[in-house]
Design a protein around this motif. Structure first.
Motif, PDB file in Angstrom:
ATOM      1  N   SER A  31      -7.321   0.380   5.145  1.00 43.64           N
ATOM      2  CA  SER A  31      -6.674  -0.717   4.416  1.00 43.64           C
ATOM      3  C   SER A  31      -5.677  -1.453   5.304  1.00 43.64           C
ATOM      4  O   SER A  31      -5.570  -2.678   5.252  1.00 43.64           O
TER       5      SER A  31
ATOM      6  N   GLU B 196     -12.462   2.783  -3.272  1.00 44.57           N
ATOM      7  CA  GLU B 196     -12.325   2.112  -1.972  1.00 44.57           C
ATOM      8  C   GLU B 196     -12.517   0.599  -2.081  1.00 44.57           C
ATOM      9  O   GLU B 196     -11.806  -0.177  -1.441  1.00 44.57           O
TER      10      GLU B 196
ATOM     11  N   VAL C  67      -0.943  -0.954  -4.457  1.00 43.96           N
ATOM     12  CA  VAL C  67      -1.955   0.092  -4.337  1.00 43.96           C
ATOM     13  C   VAL C  67      -1.286   1.461  -4.352  1.00 43.96           C
ATOM     14  O   VAL C  67      -0.306   1.692  -3.634  1.00 43.96           O
TER      15      VAL C  67
ATOM     16  N   ALA D 250      -6.538   4.452  -5.217  1.00 44.56           N
ATOM     17  CA  ALA D 250      -7.557   4.965  -4.306  1.00 44.56           C
ATOM     18  C   ALA D 250      -8.510   5.914  -5.023  1.00 44.56           C
ATOM     19  O   ALA D 250      -9.696   5.985  -4.703  1.00 44.56           O
TER      20      ALA D 250
ATOM     21  N   VAL E 249      -9.353  -0.972  -3.318  1.00 44.44           N
ATOM     22  CA  VAL E 249      -8.310  -0.950  -2.292  1.00 44.44           C
ATOM     23  C   VAL E 249      -8.561  -2.055  -1.266  1.00 44.44           C
ATOM     24  O   VAL E 249      -7.638  -2.773  -0.851  1.00 44.44           O
TER      25      VAL E 249
ATOM     26  N   PHE F  89       0.863  -1.180   0.000  1.00 47.06           N
ATOM     27  CA  PHE F  89       0.000   0.000   0.000  1.00 47.06           C
ATOM     28  C   PHE F  89       0.901   1.232   0.000  1.00 47.06           C
ATOM     29  O   PHE F  89       1.758   1.379   0.871  1.00 47.06           O
TER      30      PHE F  89
END
Length: 392
Positions: free
Chosen positions: A107, A81, A35, A58, A84, A8
């Motif tokens: 997340s 969202e 991400v 995102a 994610v 992430f």
């Protein structure tokens, strides 16, 4: 056995350093989901390089551009969202949580609830919802690996010894770009000057937090939750060379420290290695003779009041750190936009902490409550900005 790594914040500075290590050790690691925030070209580039299993942004509006950038790669993608959270749910052995700010809260917590090993570089997860995060980590069997250089250093220095043997745990601060500036000069500083960090390149918001020393305040709160150590046994020292990252002071008077040249790949490699030392190509060795000397200074809370405010929030407990972080994110954004001066950041944060002191006396019970408090404080802080500017 190959470890699957989800990242992430894959397009940020920590994400790029992580990608470099995954590529160097392709025999040990495979990229899972990646991400990013809102840059489809940057995310597609790293996803192609690592042959990721999934890519998500995102920013929902950037979904079509991401799909186009990945065309022909065979890598599925999504945006928004739901995408994610899909990335968080995909199989992974290690999840690198490197999204800056409270935006990374949901997340990171979703990965934690699945019992993952979470390499934590998102300070705000513990600042905003530290009690809930640590409780849920134990409940779901997740392992939190400290990826910030300071907390990684403290973990190495502690080496599994009991906290009963520890007098103090200390993190270091470079002092930022304003270390030698006068109060008057700091007050007139621009966002570009505040973001010009002398040691690290971490993105605009984090660099400005470093200039105000708010970053060190966030790290003290993080250390409190990670190690379960009382606030009064945590401290900060300014160390301009950024070679020592954390120190443990023992009851017998000895001190253990971790030394390394400033390179985020060092703490990242410790997390990915799960105890093993990974070789870092193009890594610079620490040459003490060339370095010559290491210097230390007391942190000046008069010129850098954000550190004082963060210490007070940690001591107050409850949701005070949640309030402080939300107000700080609004204040930093306003400073970047030129709406307030540098000391307007600490002014707004302190006003918010005072205003909400009686409202949120208990720590958020869960992430949803933390996010609700965060949203409430952001609205109040945004509405307080015009008044703050008029007063300043």
């Amino acid at each position: 056995m190959t470890q699957v790594v989800t990242v992430f914040g894959a397009t940020g500075s920590i994400g790029r350093s992580t990608a470099d290590l995954l590529a160097q050790h392709a025999d040990r690691f495979r990229a899972g989901a990646l991400v990013g925030g809102k840059d489809p070209v940057a995310l597609a580039k790293v996803a192609r390089e690592l042959n990721a299993s999934f890519a998500a942004l995102a920013d929902e509006s950037a979904g079509p551009a991401l799909a186009e950038a990945l065309s022909g790669s065979g890598i599925p993608s999504g945006a928004g969202e739901a995408a994610v959270m899909e990335a968080a749910a995909r199989d992974a052995d290690i999840v690198v949580a490197a999204v800056s700010g409270a935006a990374g809260l949901k997340s990171t917590h979703a990965a934690l609830r699945l019992g993952r090993k979470v390499a934590l570089a998102n300070k705000e997860s513990l600042v905003c919802a530290g009690d809930a995060f640590m409780r849920d980590a134990a409940r779901y069997g997740a392992t939190i690996l400290p990826m910030d250089s300071e907390h990684d250093a403290l973990s190495q220095a502690l080496a599994g010894r009991p906290l009963a043997d520890v007098r103090t745990m200390m993190i270091t601060a470079s002092g930022g770009p304003f270390r030698t500036w006068t109060h008057e000069r700091i007050a007139a500083a621009s966002a570009a000057e505040a973001a010009a960090h002398p040691t690290w390149s971490m993105g605009m918001k984090i660099n400005i937090d470093s200039a105000s020393l708010m970053n060190k305040g966030l790290e003290l709160i993080e250390a409190h939750h990670l190690f379960g150590i009382e606030p009064e046994r945590l401290d900060v020292v300014v160390h301009p060379q950024s070679v020592i990252h954390g120190l443990v002071y023992w009851l017998d008077g000895a001190v253990t420290a971790e030394l390394a040249l400033p390179d985020m790949r060092v703490p990242i490699s410790h997390c990915l290695g799960l105890g093993d030392r990974l070789a870092i190509e193009r890594g610079r060795p620490l040459d003490l003779v060339t370095l010559g000397s290491l210097t230390f200074e007391e942190a000046d809370e008069a010129r850098f009041p954000c550190l004082r405010i963060a210490r007070a929030a940690l001591a107050a407990g409850g949701a005070a750190p949640t309030v402080m972080n939300a107000a700080n994110e609004i204040a930093v954004a306003a400073f970047i936009a030129g709406r307030i001066g540098f000391y307007g950041i600490s002014d707004l944060v302190e006003r918010a902490c005072t205003h909400f002191a009686g409202s949120y006396r208990t720590a958020p019970a869960d992430v949803d409550e933390a996010l609700a408090i965060d949203a409430h404080v952001r609205i109040w802080s945004a509405e307080a900005l015009p008044e703050l500017r008029a007063a300043g």
